[in-house]
Design a protein around this motif. Structure first.
Motif, PDB file in Angstrom:
ATOM      1  N   ALA A 174     -22.207  34.617  69.096  1.00 31.09           N
ATOM      2  CA  ALA A 174     -22.051  33.158  69.141  1.00 31.09           C
ATOM      3  C   ALA A 174     -23.330  32.486  68.653  1.00 31.09           C
ATOM      4  CB  ALA A 174     -21.706  32.695  70.554  1.00 31.09           C
ATOM      5  N   GLY A 175     -24.470  33.026  69.043  1.00 36.49           N
ATOM      6  CA  GLY A 175     -25.752  32.467  68.599  1.00 36.49           C
ATOM      7  C   GLY A 175     -25.950  32.616  67.103  1.00 36.49           C
ATOM      8  N   LEU A 189     -30.265  21.183  70.433  1.00 37.85           N
ATOM      9  CA  LEU A 189     -29.803  22.555  70.263  1.00 37.85           C
ATOM     10  C   LEU A 189     -28.868  22.946  71.411  1.00 37.85           C
ATOM     11  CD1 LEU A 189     -29.883  25.114  68.579  1.00 37.85           C
ATOM     12  CD2 LEU A 189     -31.901  25.819  69.851  1.00 37.85           C
ATOM     13  N   LEU A 190     -29.197  22.548  72.621  1.00 39.81           N
ATOM     14  CA  LEU A 190     -28.312  22.827  73.762  1.00 39.81           C
ATOM     15  C   LEU A 190     -26.981  22.099  73.619  1.00 39.81           C
ATOM     16  CD1 LEU A 190     -30.846  22.821  76.724  1.00 39.81           C
ATOM     17  CD2 LEU A 190     -29.674  24.795  75.722  1.00 39.81           C
ATOM     18  N   LEU A 191     -27.010  20.874  73.095  1.00 38.88           N
ATOM     19  CA  LEU A 191     -25.760  20.157  72.849  1.00 38.88           C
ATOM     20  C   LEU A 191     -24.940  20.834  71.757  1.00 38.88           C
ATOM     21  CD1 LEU A 191     -26.957  16.454  73.151  1.00 38.88           C
ATOM     22  CD2 LEU A 191     -25.405  17.681  74.688  1.00 38.88           C
ATOM     23  N   ILE A 192     -25.602  21.366  70.742  1.00 39.41           N
ATOM     24  CA  ILE A 192     -24.898  22.126  69.699  1.00 39.41           C
ATOM     25  C   ILE A 192     -24.213  23.334  70.332  1.00 39.41           C
ATOM     26  CG2 ILE A 192     -25.212  23.616  67.673  1.00 39.41           C
ATOM     27  CD1 ILE A 192     -27.495  21.754  66.814  1.00 39.41           C
ATOM     28  N   ILE A 193     -24.944  24.050  71.182  1.00 41.91           N
ATOM     29  CA  ILE A 193     -24.388  25.232  71.836  1.00 41.91           C
ATOM     30  C   ILE A 193     -23.168  24.862  72.673  1.00 41.91           C
ATOM     31  CG2 ILE A 193     -24.841  26.964  73.641  1.00 41.91           C
ATOM     32  CD1 ILE A 193     -27.729  27.130  72.497  1.00 41.91           C
ATOM     33  N   LEU A 194     -23.271  23.783  73.444  1.00 44.97           N
ATOM     34  CA  LEU A 194     -22.135  23.360  74.277  1.00 44.97           C
ATOM     35  C   LEU A 194     -20.947  22.905  73.428  1.00 44.97           C
ATOM     36  CD1 LEU A 194     -23.940  21.474  77.175  1.00 44.97           C
ATOM     37  CD2 LEU A 194     -22.807  23.709  77.263  1.00 44.97           C
ATOM     38  N   ASP A 225     -19.948  32.494  75.177  1.00 48.91           N
ATOM     39  CA  ASP A 225     -20.544  31.842  74.003  1.00 48.91           C
ATOM     40  C   ASP A 225     -21.837  31.118  74.371  1.00 48.91           C
ATOM     41  OD1 ASP A 225     -18.512  32.789  72.420  1.00 48.91           O
ATOM     42  OD2 ASP A 225     -17.575  30.846  72.067  1.00 48.91           O
ATOM     43  N   VAL A 226     -21.828  30.413  75.505  1.00 51.77           N
ATOM     44  CA  VAL A 226     -23.035  29.706  75.941  1.00 51.77           C
ATOM     45  C   VAL A 226     -24.144  30.713  76.257  1.00 51.77           C
ATOM     46  CG1 VAL A 226     -24.036  28.267  77.763  1.00 51.77           C
ATOM     47  CG2 VAL A 226     -21.835  27.642  76.764  1.00 51.77           C
ATOM     48  N   ALA A 227     -23.827  31.734  77.056  1.00 55.44           N
ATOM     49  CA  ALA A 227     -24.835  32.730  77.443  1.00 55.44           C
ATOM     50  C   ALA A 227     -25.369  33.473  76.221  1.00 55.44           C
ATOM     51  CB  ALA A 227     -24.246  33.717  78.453  1.00 55.44           C
TER      52      ALA A 227
END
Length: 190
Positions: free
Chosen positions: A48-49, A122-127, A161-163
Motif C-alpha cells: 500500500a505504501g 501525507l497522513l491524509l493521503i494515506i487515509l 493499508d494504513v499500517a
C-alpha cells in the motif's frame, strides 16, 4: 522532448512501477502470511505504501504499472481468478491511489512536484487512499461474489493499508535520515 523519448520514459516508469509493486507484494506475502484475514486481505499490507509513493511520484505511468502488476499477480499466479475479476482488481489497484493523489493535490493544495508535502498531508493521503482502495476492492469482491468481499474484510484491508503505508513511510524516512547522517549532510541531494 521528442515523442519517442517521452514514450520511452513513460514505458520505463511503467515497468519500474510494475516491478516494484510485484516485488513488494510477494515480499509482503512472505512476511505477513500469518496475518492474512482472507485471500488478498492483510492486516499489514506494505505494498500500500509503495502504491502511494509510485502514484505520488509517477502519476499516470505509475498507476498503469500498478494495474499491470496487479493483473499479472491476480490472473497468472496469486489468485487464479477469472479475467474479469482480475481486471477489475487491477483497475482498482491503479485508480485508487491515483484518485487519492488527485484528491490531496486539488483539495489540500499540495504542489504537483510534492515540494510542500507535510507529514499531516501525507497522513491524509494515506487515509484517503486506504478508504478508496479498501472500499473499492470490497465493493468489487462483493459484486463478483468473491470470498473476500465483506464489511469485516473492509476493516481488515483498511487497517492493513494504513499500517503498511505508515510502516513503509517510516522505513523510507529512517533510511533517508541514516544515509544523511552517514554522509554528514542536512539534505540527501545537494
Amino acid at each position: 522532448m521528442s515523442i519517442f523519448k517521452a514514450l520511452g520514459q513513460f514505458l520505463v516508469e511503467v515497468v519500474i512501477s510494475a516491478g516494484l509493486y510485484m516485488a513488494f507484494f510477494y515480499l509482503n506475502q512472505y512476511i505477513t502470511l500469518p496475518l492474512e484475514d482472507a485471500k488478498g486481505v492483510n492486516w499489514i499490507f506494505l505494498p500500500a505504501g509503495i502504491r502511494i509513493f509510485i502514484t505520488l511520484i509517477l502519476d499516470y505511468s505509475g498507476a498503469l504499472g500498478l494495474a499491470i502488476a496487479s493483473l499479472l499477480i491476480n490472473y497468472i499466479g496469486f489468485y487464479e481468478l477469472d479475467f474479469t475479476s482480475a481486471l477489475g482488481i487491477a483497475v482498482i489497484c491503479g485508480v485508487a491511489p491515483l484518485l487519492g493523489r488527485h484528491f490531496v493535490i486539488h483539495n489540500l493544495k499540495v504542489q504537483a512536484d510534492l515540494s510542500n508535502l507535510s507529514l499531516k498531508q501525507l497522513l491524509l493521503i494515506i487515509l484517503a487512499y486506504s478508504l478508496l482502495s479498501s472500499g473499492l476492492h470490497q465493493l468489487w469482491f462483493a459484486a463478483r461474489g468473491l470470498d473476500s468481499g465483506s464489511w469485516n474484510h473492509f476493516i481488515a484491508m483498511f487497517c492493513g493499508d494504513v499500517a503498511g503505508s505508515i510502516l513503509f513511510v517510516a522505513v523510507i524516512k529512517y533510511s533517508i535520515d541514516l544515509v544523511k547522517g552517514r554522509l554528514g549532510r542536512e539534505n540527501l541531494i545537494e
